[in-house]
Design a protein around this motif. Structure first.
Motif, PDB file in Angstrom:
ATOM      1  N   ASP A  18     -58.578  22.050  57.341  1.00 59.34           N
ATOM      2  CA  ASP A  18     -58.088  23.212  58.085  1.00 59.34           C
ATOM      3  C   ASP A  18     -57.706  24.305  57.092  1.00 59.34           C
ATOM      4  O   ASP A  18     -56.744  24.153  56.339  1.00 59.34           O
ATOM      5  CB  ASP A  18     -56.880  22.820  58.928  1.00 59.34           C
ATOM      6  N   GLU A  32     -65.503  24.865  56.635  1.00 58.13           N
ATOM      7  CA  GLU A  32     -65.757  25.840  57.688  1.00 58.13           C
ATOM      8  C   GLU A  32     -67.099  26.539  57.538  1.00 58.13           C
ATOM      9  O   GLU A  32     -67.552  27.246  58.432  1.00 58.13           O
ATOM     10  CB  GLU A  32     -64.612  26.858  57.797  1.00 58.13           C
ATOM     11  N   LYS A  87     -56.126  26.962  57.397  1.00 63.92           N
ATOM     12  CA  LYS A  87     -54.767  27.484  57.600  1.00 63.92           C
ATOM     13  C   LYS A  87     -53.728  26.671  56.850  1.00 63.92           C
ATOM     14  O   LYS A  87     -52.633  27.149  56.592  1.00 63.92           O
ATOM     15  CB  LYS A  87     -54.430  27.517  59.089  1.00 63.92           C
ATOM     16  N   THR A  88     -54.067  25.434  56.508  1.00 60.00           N
ATOM     17  CA  THR A  88     -53.088  24.585  55.818  1.00 60.00           C
ATOM     18  C   THR A  88     -53.254  24.613  54.296  1.00 60.00           C
ATOM     19  O   THR A  88     -52.439  24.026  53.599  1.00 60.00           O
ATOM     20  CB  THR A  88     -53.178  23.123  56.313  1.00 60.00           C
TER      21      THR A  88
END
Length: 151
Positions: free
Chosen positions: A133, A55, A135-136
């Motif tokens: 990701d 990210e 969030k995972t």
């Protein structure tokens, strides 16, 4: 947040000959920041980009984004996944692992002889820490509770 988790910033201390008497320590808090603040960036000469969470990277240019997102715990967990991968594989994960499911490593890694020697639980933990990701990715607590640490 440490913001610079890497092999060079970790060391092991302790006395005696058993691993139970050893402790991992993290040093160099020069890039540390608070969650929700813009992360400080490591000097490019220190392999900083090799530890960067996806990210933070502009995938098209393989460089940092022009405007960095706020620092998160998930970024440090990604860096920890890179460290674990490097300790076991003796190389950087490139490209970072993107398992289709947390329990399945990327296909390209299955071809590496060293990867095949790792336990399924170890592969799953690395895959979760290096997930694209954020969030995972597991929390630090969930990572410590992972089955790989308790086998």
């Amino acid at each position: 947040l440490h913001n610079d988790v890497k092999l060079e910033n970790l060391f092991v201390v302790g006395t005696g000959g058993t691993t139970a008497q050893l402790q991992a320590k993290i040093i160099d808090f020069g890039l540390a920041s608070f969650p929700g603040k813009k992360p400080k960036v490591a000097d490019r000469g220190t392999n900083g980009l090799a530890y960067c969470a996806p990210e933070l990277l502009n995938q098209a240019q393989d460089d940092l984004l022009p405007v960095l997102p706020n620092a998160t715990k998930e970024m440090d967990l990604f860096r920890l996944g890179v460290v674990l991968y490097m300790l076991l594989m003796k190389d950087f994960p490139n490209p970072p692992i993107t398992p289709p499911e947390p329990s399945q490593p990327a296909r390209q890694l299955e071809r590496l002889p060293k990867w095949r020697t790792l336990s399924p639980a170890c592969k799953e933990l690395i895959g979760r820490l290096l997930a694209y990701d954020p969030k995972t990715r597991p929390t630090a607590q969930a990572a410590l509770q992972h089955a790989w640490f308790h086998t």
